[in-house]
Design a protein around this motif. Structure first.
Motif, mmCIF file in Angstrom:
data_model
loop_
_atom_site.group_PDB
_atom_site.id
_atom_site.type_symbol
_atom_site.label_atom_id
_atom_site.label_comp_id
_atom_site.label_asym_id
_atom_site.label_seq_id
_atom_site.Cartn_x
_atom_site.Cartn_y
_atom_site.Cartn_z
ATOM 1 N N ASN A 1 0.818 -1.205 0.000
ATOM 2 C CA ASN A 1 0.000 0.000 0.000
ATOM 3 C C ASN A 1 0.853 1.256 0.000
ATOM 4 O O ASN A 1 0.479 2.275 -0.536
ATOM 5 C CB ASN A 1 -0.897 0.043 1.234
ATOM 6 N N GLU A 2 1.972 1.196 0.667
ATOM 7 C CA GLU A 2 2.867 2.339 0.756
ATOM 8 C C GLU A 2 4.300 1.838 0.711
ATOM 9 O O GLU A 2 4.587 0.696 1.050
ATOM 10 C CB GLU A 2 2.654 3.109 2.068
ATOM 11 N N ALA A 3 5.212 2.681 0.305
ATOM 12 C CA ALA A 3 6.621 2.325 0.340
ATOM 13 C C ALA A 3 7.429 3.534 0.734
ATOM 14 O O ALA A 3 7.041 4.676 0.473
ATOM 15 C CB ALA A 3 7.102 1.810 -1.014
ATOM 16 N N GLU A 4 8.551 3.292 1.383
ATOM 17 C CA GLU A 4 9.412 4.378 1.818
ATOM 18 C C GLU A 4 10.233 4.914 0.647
ATOM 19 O O GLU A 4 10.631 4.169 -0.236
ATOM 20 C CB GLU A 4 10.355 3.873 2.920
ATOM 21 N N ILE A 5 10.456 6.218 0.674
ATOM 22 C CA ILE A 5 11.429 6.804 -0.241
ATOM 23 C C ILE A 5 12.549 7.383 0.613
ATOM 24 O O ILE A 5 12.321 7.777 1.759
ATOM 25 C CB ILE A 5 10.792 7.890 -1.140
ATOM 26 N N GLN A 6 13.737 7.391 0.105
ATOM 27 C CA GLN A 6 14.901 7.798 0.877
ATOM 28 C C GLN A 6 15.616 8.979 0.235
ATOM 29 O O GLN A 6 15.487 9.230 -0.956
ATOM 30 C CB GLN A 6 15.881 6.619 1.018
ATOM 31 N N PHE A 7 16.402 9.686 1.083
ATOM 32 C CA PHE A 7 17.222 10.771 0.567
ATOM 33 C C PHE A 7 18.404 10.221 -0.218
ATOM 34 O O PHE A 7 18.908 10.851 -1.124
ATOM 35 C CB PHE A 7 17.723 11.651 1.713
ATOM 36 N N SER A 8 18.840 8.994 0.135
ATOM 37 C CA SER A 8 19.977 8.400 -0.557
ATOM 38 C C SER A 8 19.850 6.889 -0.552
ATOM 39 O O SER A 8 19.467 6.304 0.466
ATOM 40 C CB SER A 8 21.293 8.798 0.129
ATOM 41 N N PRO A 9 20.165 6.220 -1.653
ATOM 42 C CA PRO A 9 20.134 4.757 -1.672
ATOM 43 C C PRO A 9 21.345 4.155 -0.968
ATOM 44 O O PRO A 9 21.397 2.962 -0.716
ATOM 45 C CB PRO A 9 20.146 4.432 -3.166
ATOM 46 N N LEU B 1 15.235 7.951 5.681
ATOM 47 C CA LEU B 1 13.841 8.009 5.268
ATOM 48 C C LEU B 1 13.428 9.424 4.892
ATOM 49 O O LEU B 1 13.645 10.372 5.645
ATOM 50 C CB LEU B 1 12.941 7.489 6.395
ATOM 51 N N ALA B 2 12.800 9.555 3.716
ATOM 52 C CA ALA B 2 12.368 10.869 3.244
ATOM 53 C C ALA B 2 10.849 10.964 3.169
ATOM 54 O O ALA B 2 10.306 12.024 2.895
ATOM 55 C CB ALA B 2 12.966 11.142 1.866
ATOM 56 N N THR C 1 14.502 10.119 -12.900
ATOM 57 C CA THR C 1 15.517 10.981 -13.508
ATOM 58 C C THR C 1 16.917 10.393 -13.367
ATOM 59 O O THR C 1 17.882 10.969 -13.857
ATOM 60 C CB THR C 1 15.487 12.373 -12.873
ATOM 61 N N GLY C 2 17.022 9.263 -12.697
ATOM 62 C CA GLY C 2 18.327 8.628 -12.544
ATOM 63 C C GLY C 2 18.201 7.230 -12.003
ATOM 64 O O GLY C 2 17.133 6.829 -11.522
ATOM 65 N N GLN C 3 19.269 6.482 -12.093
ATOM 66 C CA GLN C 3 19.295 5.105 -11.628
ATOM 67 C C GLN C 3 20.619 4.817 -10.958
ATOM 68 O O GLN C 3 21.663 5.320 -11.387
ATOM 69 C CB GLN C 3 19.107 4.151 -12.819
ATOM 70 N N ALA C 4 20.595 4.039 -9.880
ATOM 71 C CA ALA C 4 21.836 3.674 -9.188
ATOM 72 C C ALA C 4 21.741 2.238 -8.702
ATOM 73 O O ALA C 4 20.656 1.744 -8.385
ATOM 74 C CB ALA C 4 22.082 4.609 -8.012
ATOM 75 N N GLN C 5 22.862 1.561 -8.658
ATOM 76 C CA GLN C 5 22.960 0.207 -8.129
ATOM 77 C C GLN C 5 23.692 0.265 -6.791
ATOM 78 O O GLN C 5 24.724 0.910 -6.673
ATOM 79 C CB GLN C 5 23.743 -0.687 -9.084
ATOM 80 N N TYR C 6 23.129 -0.391 -5.780
ATOM 81 C CA TYR C 6 23.790 -0.424 -4.476
ATOM 82 C C TYR C 6 23.477 -1.750 -3.797
ATOM 83 O O TYR C 6 22.311 -2.095 -3.599
ATOM 84 C CB TYR C 6 23.314 0.744 -3.604
ATOM 85 N N ASN D 1 15.173 14.891 -5.747
ATOM 86 C CA ASN D 1 16.392 14.116 -5.529
ATOM 87 C C ASN D 1 16.219 13.040 -4.454
ATOM 88 O O ASN D 1 17.136 12.750 -3.685
ATOM 89 C CB ASN D 1 17.564 15.030 -5.166
ATOM 90 N N LYS D 2 15.046 12.447 -4.397
ATOM 91 C CA LYS D 2 14.788 11.343 -3.475
ATOM 92 C C LYS D 2 14.800 10.047 -4.266
ATOM 93 O O LYS D 2 14.740 10.044 -5.491
ATOM 94 C CB LYS D 2 13.462 11.553 -2.749
ATOM 95 N N TRP D 3 14.838 8.918 -3.561
ATOM 96 C CA TRP D 3 15.053 7.626 -4.203
ATOM 97 C C TRP D 3 14.020 6.595 -3.769
ATOM 98 O O TRP D 3 13.567 6.607 -2.631
ATOM 99 C CB TRP D 3 16.452 7.104 -3.873
ATOM 100 N N ILE D 4 13.687 5.690 -4.679
ATOM 101 C CA ILE D 4 12.773 4.591 -4.373
ATOM 102 C C ILE D 4 13.377 3.291 -4.894
ATOM 103 O O ILE D 4 14.022 3.273 -5.954
ATOM 104 C CB ILE D 4 11.374 4.832 -4.994
ATOM 105 N N LEU D 5 13.198 2.225 -4.133
ATOM 106 C CA LEU D 5 13.744 0.929 -4.514
ATOM 107 C C LEU D 5 13.037 0.405 -5.760
ATOM 108 O O LEU D 5 11.814 0.409 -5.841
ATOM 109 C CB LEU D 5 13.584 -0.057 -3.354
#
Length: 226
Positions: free
Chosen positions: A36-44, A50-51, A63-68, A79-83
């Motif tokens: 139902n909901e998911a967390e978004i973060q300031f940085s992966p 948590l943002a 607007t961007g993609q990162a692997q971690y 500039n927030k991130w979602i899994l």
């Protein structure tokens, strides 16, 4: 780190944030769970940054993609991130919504058909107190989906698409007798059974779909209208 622009994505979910966080922390396999909901973060790259949260159906353009640590993250607004595993493409999301809508209609048809069991058979009747065979299918589909089927089993044979009688889903129309000019029609309701306005003697009943070709309840064809 280079970023790749991604097409529009949706977030699609159905567990609470607390359940989601607990399941991840405990290492449970969420499989096909939808949140139902998911967390978004300031940085992966920073645990616990948590943002906020986004709701199911939230639409965004990455607007961007990162692997971690073997995971893909997408950068969204501010500039927030979602899994990445919490997102689907717009095409996939549309498919999920369409399938859900289709399933809901099938359930309505089945529920309405089942509710007519026990009512009388009257030739030419289309409900709500009595039915003939095509009158029942016509009534169920009209009330449940808004689709108007003709009041004639042979004409109903040309609606929807032909499907195998061995691969039925709830809501399928089952035809009996001649393949080209069936004399009877009913609605498959699951569990190997169908609901039909059988005869003046027994009225609207639920019967088992027969696998015996000599049986009156052996379907000659089936149509998927939904």
């Amino acid at each position: 780190m280079p970023f790749v622009i991604k097409k529009q994505l949706y977030f699609f979910c159905n567990l609470s944030v607390t359940q989601l966080a607990y399941a991840r922390k405990s290492g449970f396999n969420l499989g096909e769970n939808i949140y139902n909901e998911a967390e978004i973060q300031f940085s992966p790259f920073t645990a616990g940054s948590l943002a906020g949260q986004v709701k199911s159906g939230y639409k965004f353009t990455a607007t961007g993609q990162a692997q971690y640590k073997g995971r893909t993250w997408y950068r969204i607004k501010d500039n927030k991130w979602i899994l990445g595993t919490n997102t689907v493409t717009t095409k996939k999301y549309a498919s999920i919504k369409a399938k859900a809508a289709k399933t809901a209609k099938q359930k309505k048809v089945v529920a309405l058909a089942n509710a007519q069991v026990g009512k009388a058979y009257v030739w030419g009747a289309t409900g709500p107190y009595s039915f003939d065979c095509s009158g029942l299918t016509m009534y169920a589909y009209k009330k449940a989906t808004g689709l108007t089927l003709p009041h004639y089993s042979v004409s109903q044979l040309y609606y929807g698409k032909a499907v195998s009688t061995k691969k039925l889903v709830k809501g399928d129309l089952l035809f009996f007798g001649s393949k080209s000019a069936p004399s009877h029609v009913g609605i498959y309701v699951g569990g190997g059974k169908f609901v039909h306005a059988s005869s003046p003697t027994v009225g609207v009943i639920k019967s088992k779909v027969s696998t015996n070709r000599s049986s009156a309840f052996y379907p000659s064809s089936a149509r998927r209208v939904i």
